[in-house]
Design a protein around this motif. Structure first.
Motif, PDB file in Angstrom:
ATOM      1  N   PRO A 116    -101.055  -3.358 -37.809  1.00 63.14           N
ATOM      2  CA  PRO A 116    -100.061  -4.435 -37.764  1.00 63.14           C
ATOM      3  C   PRO A 116     -99.953  -5.110 -36.407  1.00 63.14           C
ATOM      4  CG  PRO A 116     -99.182  -2.538 -38.945  1.00 63.14           C
ATOM      5  CD  PRO A 116    -100.460  -2.104 -38.312  1.00 63.14           C
ATOM      6  N   TRP A 132     -93.834 -13.098 -44.827  1.00 62.25           N
ATOM      7  CA  TRP A 132     -95.256 -13.418 -44.980  1.00 62.25           C
ATOM      8  C   TRP A 132     -95.508 -14.207 -46.252  1.00 62.25           C
ATOM      9  CZ3 TRP A 132     -99.743 -14.734 -43.580  1.00 62.25           C
ATOM     10  CH2 TRP A 132    -100.861 -14.553 -44.381  1.00 62.25           C
ATOM     11  N   HIS A 192     -95.096 -10.488 -53.368  1.00 61.98           N
ATOM     12  CA  HIS A 192     -95.685 -11.605 -52.629  1.00 61.98           C
ATOM     13  C   HIS A 192     -95.738 -12.877 -53.479  1.00 61.98           C
ATOM     14  CE1 HIS A 192     -98.218 -13.282 -49.403  1.00 61.98           C
ATOM     15  NE2 HIS A 192     -98.853 -13.898 -50.375  1.00 61.98           N
ATOM     16  N   MET A 196     -95.241 -10.243 -39.242  1.00 60.04           N
ATOM     17  CA  MET A 196     -96.123  -9.187 -38.757  1.00 60.04           C
ATOM     18  C   MET A 196     -95.380  -8.230 -37.826  1.00 60.04           C
ATOM     19  SD  MET A 196     -98.733  -9.845 -40.472  1.00 60.04           S
ATOM     20  CE  MET A 196     -98.231 -11.083 -41.684  1.00 60.04           C
ATOM     21  N   LEU A 240    -102.517  -7.660 -36.193  1.00 63.19           N
ATOM     22  CA  LEU A 240    -102.092  -8.816 -36.977  1.00 63.19           C
ATOM     23  C   LEU A 240    -101.022  -9.637 -36.254  1.00 63.19           C
ATOM     24  CD1 LEU A 240    -101.968  -7.232 -40.562  1.00 63.19           C
ATOM     25  CD2 LEU A 240    -103.780  -8.629 -39.525  1.00 63.19           C
ATOM     26  N   LEU A 256    -105.032  -8.532 -45.309  1.00 66.10           N
ATOM     27  CA  LEU A 256    -103.944  -7.879 -46.036  1.00 66.10           C
ATOM     28  C   LEU A 256    -104.286  -7.695 -47.509  1.00 66.10           C
ATOM     29  CD1 LEU A 256    -100.776  -9.527 -44.466  1.00 66.10           C
ATOM     30  CD2 LEU A 256    -101.531  -7.159 -44.232  1.00 66.10           C
ATOM     31  N   ILE A 259    -105.679 -13.095 -41.646  1.00 68.39           N
ATOM     32  CA  ILE A 259    -104.548 -12.265 -42.070  1.00 68.39           C
ATOM     33  C   ILE A 259    -104.518 -12.140 -43.589  1.00 68.39           C
ATOM     34  CG2 ILE A 259    -102.035 -12.095 -42.130  1.00 68.39           C
ATOM     35  CD1 ILE A 259    -101.992 -13.504 -39.401  1.00 68.39           C
ATOM     36  N   LEU A 284    -103.383  -3.977 -47.675  1.00 72.06           N
ATOM     37  CA  LEU A 284    -101.932  -3.813 -47.721  1.00 72.06           C
ATOM     38  C   LEU A 284    -101.518  -2.583 -48.521  1.00 72.06           C
ATOM     39  CD1 LEU A 284     -99.118  -4.770 -47.028  1.00 72.06           C
ATOM     40  CD2 LEU A 284     -99.170  -6.249 -49.049  1.00 72.06           C
TER      41      LEU A 284
END
Length: 393
Positions: A370, A310, A255, A290, A373, A230, A226, A234
């Motif tokens: 997604p 996340w 993030h 997710m 994921l 991402l 993941i 992303l």
């Protein structure tokens, strides 16, 4: 004698954090910025340039087990110091490269150097030396969370000022400083008696059959899939949703701060929580995050929920991977065991960007990605729940 005294937790926090910030900042973080100028000057394909970086990831994962075994048997001084120094020399070689075969070979050697001196090896030192490994690891991850914040603009400025070759030379000089720091700090690290057997208790081939080990391997491999998937997709995924570019970049940039905030909270909780509890909480957030991404293609609120969930999970799992492994599987043979866990994760980490790209290409949209994921995230949570049932090693 220094071997008996070992390293204080304060020394570990600042020394290991500095070594890791520079190491990741010089050997890993700047690569996306280097691709375009290298492609323009050398005339090589972007596939070839990325193949070198992929080769480093594969070499690092394959070398993780022998590196961990070396650390368990002989201590960190020689291996980590040599790895850090070799990394500096290899960055110089990369700055001078003009042949594609040499380019790939240099990246393979960089991968071996990463296995010797970066995260797994550093965490093996902390677990062996720290009086309070969990708080020490948490403090280290708080500092290393700013690696990209520091080195992405630094590398960009160096490339603009000196070109990609000059930038690599400057990064090599920083890495050489990290090598000196590594050697100086680890002079005080404890060293196993000469000729001591590997302190694994049982052979690795037996340990990797344990349900707890397999649970952690599944959890960390799925998390790695993941994370790297991402990292590669992303921003284009969010752009496809039609939001302004500033919104897309703000969502992606959130993030890091959310990661750090989660680690600060964990540090303030101190010894009041176990790594099992933290791991259950963090891995539970991954499928929720997710799901938010999958259910909210047109919802900014749900997408923001994904970003926060996340990021918090990702930030905590970096700590769980180090301290949680020690809590669940025990400290004996820690370097070898964590090396094996890294080896299990190397293929998912390497193929994730390609798998997501193929899923996008097959559908002509990021819509199904997604949901893929979500399925992988269920493996993150399920694997850890299996592992956490084991009594402390």
């Amino acid at each position: 004698m220094s071997d008996a005294r070992g390293l204080s937790d304060r020394t570990l926090v600042w020394g290991i954090a500095a070594m890791q910030v520079i190491g990741w900042g010089a050997l890993y973080t700047p690569f996306p910025l280097l691709v375009a100028p290298m492609e323009a000057e050398l005339g090589w394909s972007r596939v070839l340039l990325n193949a070198g970086f992929t080769a480093a990831l594969l070499a690092s994962g394959i070398a993780a087990v022998p590196a961990g075994r070396w650390l368990d048997r002989r201590g960190p001084r020689g291996l980590m110091s040599l790895g850090a120094a070799a990394a500096a020399l290899l960055l110089v070689a990369l700055a001078l490269v003009r042949d594609p075969a040499a380019y790939i070979a240099i990246w393979v050697l960089i991968g071996l150097a990463q296995a010797a001196c970066l995260w797994n090896s550093a965490m093996a030192v902390v677990v062996a030396e720290a009086r309070d490994p969990t708080r020490t690891i948490t403090a280290i991850t708080f500092i290393t969370g700013f690696t990209g914040t520091v080195f992405l603009p630094l590398a960009d400025a160096l490339i603009a000022a000196f070109g990609w070759r000059g930038a690599l030379g400057a990064l090599a000089a920083l890495q050489a400083g990290a090598a000196v720091l590594t050697f100086a700090m680890l002079r005080q690290a404890r060293v196993p008696p000469r000729g001591a057997a590997a302190p694994t208790g049982r052979p690795l081939r037996e340990r990797i059959r344990e349900r707890a080990f397999l649970g952690l391997a599944l959890c960390f491999a799925a998390h790695a899939f993941i994370g790297t998937g991402l990292a590669a997709h992303l921003i284009p995924l969010l752009r496809e949703r039609g939001w302004p570019e500033a919104t897309v970049l703000l969502l992606a940039a959130a993030h890091g701060p959310a990661q750090v905030a989660a680690r600060v909270l964990l540090y303030t909780l101190g010894r009041g929580v176990t790594m099992r509890a933290v791991g259950r909480f963090a891995t539970g957030l991954v499928p929720l995050g997710m799901l938010c991404l999958a259910l909210g293609p047109g919802s900014l609120v749900l997408t923001l929920g994904f970003v926060v969930l996340w990021a918090v999970a990702d930030g905590l799992l970096a700590i769980v991977r180090a301290a949680g492994t020690a809590e669940i599987l025990g400290r004996e043979g820690y370097g070898t065991v964590t090396g094996a866990l890294s080896a299990f994760a190397v293929l998912p980490r390497t193929v994730a960007p390609l798998v997501l790209a193929l899923r996008w290409d097959g559908a002509g949209t990021y819509g199904p990605v997604p949901w893929l994921l979500v399925a992988v995230a269920a493996a993150v949570a399920g694997g850890f729940l299996v592992a956490a049932r084991r009594p402390a090693g």
